[in-house]
Design an enzyme around this catalytic site. Structure first.
Site, PDB file in Angstrom:
ATOM      1  N   TYR A 103      24.022  48.915 -10.637  1.00  0.00           N
ATOM      2  CA  TYR A 103      23.177  49.260 -11.786  1.00  0.00           C
ATOM      3  C   TYR A 103      23.123  50.757 -12.025  1.00  0.00           C
ATOM      4  O   TYR A 103      23.608  51.546 -11.211  1.00  0.00           O
ATOM      5  CB  TYR A 103      21.763  48.707 -11.581  1.00  0.00           C
ATOM      6  CG  TYR A 103      20.910  49.489 -10.606  1.00  0.00           C
ATOM      7  CD1 TYR A 103      21.117  49.424  -9.240  1.00  0.00           C
ATOM      8  CD2 TYR A 103      19.886  50.320 -11.080  1.00  0.00           C
ATOM      9  CE1 TYR A 103      20.332  50.153  -8.358  1.00  0.00           C
ATOM     10  CE2 TYR A 103      19.101  51.053 -10.208  1.00  0.00           C
ATOM     11  CZ  TYR A 103      19.325  50.968  -8.849  1.00  0.00           C
ATOM     12  OH  TYR A 103      18.560  51.703  -7.983  1.00  0.00           O
ATOM     13  N   ARG A 150      29.589  57.073 -12.647  1.00  0.00           N
ATOM     14  CA  ARG A 150      29.072  56.487 -11.396  1.00  0.00           C
ATOM     15  C   ARG A 150      28.986  54.969 -11.489  1.00  0.00           C
ATOM     16  O   ARG A 150      29.253  54.258 -10.511  1.00  0.00           O
ATOM     17  CB  ARG A 150      27.692  57.092 -11.062  1.00  0.00           C
ATOM     18  CG  ARG A 150      27.179  56.694  -9.681  1.00  0.00           C
ATOM     19  CD  ARG A 150      25.925  57.444  -9.295  1.00  0.00           C
ATOM     20  NE  ARG A 150      24.779  57.064 -10.126  1.00  0.00           N
ATOM     21  CZ  ARG A 150      23.584  57.671 -10.073  1.00  0.00           C
ATOM     22  NH1 ARG A 150      23.376  58.653  -9.229  1.00  0.00           N
ATOM     23  NH2 ARG A 150      22.607  57.277 -10.856  1.00  0.00           N
ATOM     24  N   LYS A 210      25.552  52.209  -5.944  1.00  0.00           N
ATOM     25  CA  LYS A 210      24.243  51.910  -6.544  1.00  0.00           C
ATOM     26  C   LYS A 210      24.103  50.404  -6.707  1.00  0.00           C
ATOM     27  O   LYS A 210      24.164  49.848  -7.808  1.00  0.00           O
ATOM     28  CB  LYS A 210      24.093  52.652  -7.879  1.00  0.00           C
ATOM     29  CG  LYS A 210      22.631  52.930  -8.227  1.00  0.00           C
ATOM     30  CD  LYS A 210      22.503  54.073  -9.187  1.00  0.00           C
ATOM     31  CE  LYS A 210      21.124  54.238  -9.795  1.00  0.00           C
ATOM     32  NZ  LYS A 210      20.019  54.272  -8.868  1.00  0.00           N
ATOM     33  N   GLU A 247      17.181  60.525   2.213  1.00  0.00           N
ATOM     34  CA  GLU A 247      16.711  60.641   0.821  1.00  0.00           C
ATOM     35  C   GLU A 247      15.466  59.786   0.643  1.00  0.00           C
ATOM     36  O   GLU A 247      15.025  59.107   1.564  1.00  0.00           O
ATOM     37  CB  GLU A 247      17.818  60.206  -0.149  1.00  0.00           C
ATOM     38  CG  GLU A 247      18.235  58.754   0.021  1.00  0.00           C
ATOM     39  CD  GLU A 247      19.302  58.291  -0.966  1.00  0.00           C
ATOM     40  OE1 GLU A 247      19.465  58.919  -2.023  1.00  0.00           O
ATOM     41  OE2 GLU A 247      19.953  57.281  -0.661  1.00  0.00           O
ATOM     42  N   LEU A 275      22.634  58.234  -2.099  1.00  0.00           N
ATOM     43  CA  LEU A 275      23.202  58.120  -3.452  1.00  0.00           C
ATOM     44  C   LEU A 275      23.449  59.530  -3.980  1.00  0.00           C
ATOM     45  O   LEU A 275      22.583  60.401  -3.856  1.00  0.00           O
ATOM     46  CB  LEU A 275      22.230  57.393  -4.383  1.00  0.00           C
ATOM     47  CG  LEU A 275      22.813  57.168  -5.766  1.00  0.00           C
ATOM     48  CD1 LEU A 275      23.797  55.992  -5.756  1.00  0.00           C
ATOM     49  CD2 LEU A 275      21.732  56.916  -6.801  1.00  0.00           C
TER      50      LEU A 275
HETATM   51  N1  DCS Z   1      18.603  57.996  -4.395  1.00  0.00           N
HETATM   52  C1  DCS Z   1      18.344  56.689  -4.624  1.00  0.00           C
HETATM   53  C2  DCS Z   1      18.330  55.743  -3.476  1.00  0.00           C
HETATM   54  C3  DCS Z   1      18.093  56.241  -5.945  1.00  0.00           C
HETATM   55  O1  DCS Z   1      17.850  54.948  -6.168  1.00  0.00           O
HETATM   56  C4  DCS Z   1      18.101  57.182  -6.997  1.00  0.00           C
HETATM   57  C5  DCS Z   1      17.850  56.789  -8.426  1.00  0.00           C
HETATM   58  C6  DCS Z   1      18.367  58.542  -6.695  1.00  0.00           C
HETATM   59  C7  DCS Z   1      18.639  58.902  -5.381  1.00  0.00           C
HETATM   60  C8  DCS Z   1      18.427  59.598  -7.768  1.00  0.00           C
HETATM   61  O2  DCS Z   1      19.548  59.441  -8.576  1.00  0.00           O
HETATM   62  P1  DCS Z   1      19.611  59.968 -10.065  1.00  0.00           P
HETATM   63  O3  DCS Z   1      19.252  61.408 -10.023  1.00  0.00           O
HETATM   64  O4  DCS Z   1      21.013  59.743 -10.466  1.00  0.00           O
HETATM   65  O5  DCS Z   1      18.614  59.181 -10.860  1.00  0.00           O
HETATM   66  N2  DCS Z   1      17.318  55.522  -8.639  1.00  0.00           N
HETATM   67  C9  DCS Z   1      17.081  54.949  -9.953  1.00  0.00           C
HETATM   68  C10 DCS Z   1      16.213  53.780  -9.857  1.00  0.00           C
HETATM   69  O6  DCS Z   1      16.372  52.841  -9.122  1.00  0.00           O
HETATM   70  N3  DCS Z   1      15.206  53.926 -10.686  1.00  0.00           N
HETATM   71  O7  DCS Z   1      15.228  55.142 -11.275  1.00  0.00           O
HETATM   72  C11 DCS Z   1      16.369  55.879 -10.888  1.00  0.00           C
END
Ligand code: DCS
Length: 289
Positions: free
Chosen positions: A32, A51, A146, A178, A202
């Site tokens: 996703y 991505r 993702k 993270e 990620l």
């Molecule tokens: N790390 C994880 C595990 C994430 O799920 C996300 C974003 C990020 C880092 C940050 O990535 P971006 O800067 O590319 O958004 N997760 C999405 C989610 O599940 N909901 O909102 C953003």
């Protein structure tokens, strides 16, 4: 009326349904993306598409569309839903097939879904900063994909929420990885440090924008693993995500960071990030600074 994109067609959102044997529903067998929308425009859309295709490819799902075709469909969806500020959620699963752990043989069409969500920028939290907890990272070793499989992330976020906190900072032993849905940064001796983009995290698109802004503005950066001790001793801590942008962290497990207020470098990066949004998507109405 709200619309959704399902397998190439824009249909009423209430009509967007998937089969009980969709592999996304049964196995979380898909990937996703969440794309931020400002002024009706997609922020860093090329990076998100890149991505999305890479995540899909890494689990052997191939799209029946090209990136430009998908981008055009998303733009059409945005216009139809008349969305100014919010997000596009999109996912692709391996498709519908009799339940079997082995990938279906023969031609199975992946299920592609996208819809929009209205969401203002979290300005209050961005101004005051947020509280966090620490939790052991119990995820698999391909966090760079993702994947729809988010159970460990949900458990971490739920634990934070139950303790009145915004986010859970995950760590593998002594090493900080993270957040449950965000990347984590510390400031040490005026230098910004964040985990290198490898299989353990990620590769956040917001993170990459921040790193570019740092190098353009002569703010020293290190992409490397940092420890719980370094986190504990950090001058400033913040997180990043498409939804939260640059979000100051003012407390970790009940212990204040920078006396409980957002630090100067965090504020500077928030400001630079806001300018970058305006560069790509036009002047913002509600601003942080
Ligand atoms: N790390 C994880 C595990 C994430 O799920 C996300 C974003 C990020 C880092 C940050 O990535 P971006 O800067 O590319 O958004 N997760 C999405 C989610 O599940 N909901 O909102 C953003």
């Amino acid at each position: 009326m709200e619309f959704a994109l399902l397998n190439g067609d824009i249909i009423q959102r209430s009509e967007a349904k998937v089969d009980v044997e969709d592999r996304g529903y049964q196995f979380g067998d898909g990937v996703y993306e969440v794309i931020r929308i400002y002024n009706g425009k997609m922020f860093t859309v090329e990076q998100h598409l890149e991505r999305f295709f890479k995540s899909a490819e890494s689990i052997a799902i191939s799209f029946p569309y090209t990136k430009p075709q998908l981008k055009e469909m998303l733009e059409e969806l945005l216009v139809k839903n008349n969305l100014a500020t919010g997000t596009i959620y999109m996912q692709v699963t391996r498709g519908i097939a009799p339940r079997n752990h082995v990938f279906p043989t023969g031609k199975v069409t992946p299920t592609l879904l996208a819809y929009t969500i209205k969401a203002e920028r979290p300005l209050e939290n961005m101004k005051s900063g947020v509280k966090t907890i620490l939790t052991e990272d119990i995820r698999w070793l391909r966090c760079d994909i993702k994947s729809l499989n988010l159970l460990p992330n949900l458990l971490a976020k739920q634990k934070a929420s139950e303790q009145g906190c915004f986010e859970a900072i995950q760590h593998r032993g002594q090493d900080v990885t993270e957040g449950s849905l965000s990347n984590v940064f510390i400031v040490k001796n005026g230098e910004v440090i964040t985990h290198e983009s490898n299989h353990l995290i990620l590769k956040g698109i917001t993170k990459d924008v921040i790193l570019k802004l740092c190098s353009k503005n002569h703010i020293p950066v290190q992409e490397r693993t940092f420890t719980l001790t370094e986190l504990n001793e950090a001058e400033e801590v913040f997180l990043s995500s498409s939804i939260s942008e640059v979000m100051p962290i003012i407390e970790i497990d009940g212990k204040k960071v920078n006396a409980g207020i957002p630090g100067p470098l965090t504020l500077k990066l928030q400001n630079l990030f806001e300018k970058e949004i305006e560069k790509q998507c036009g002047v913002l109405v509600g601003k942080i600074i």
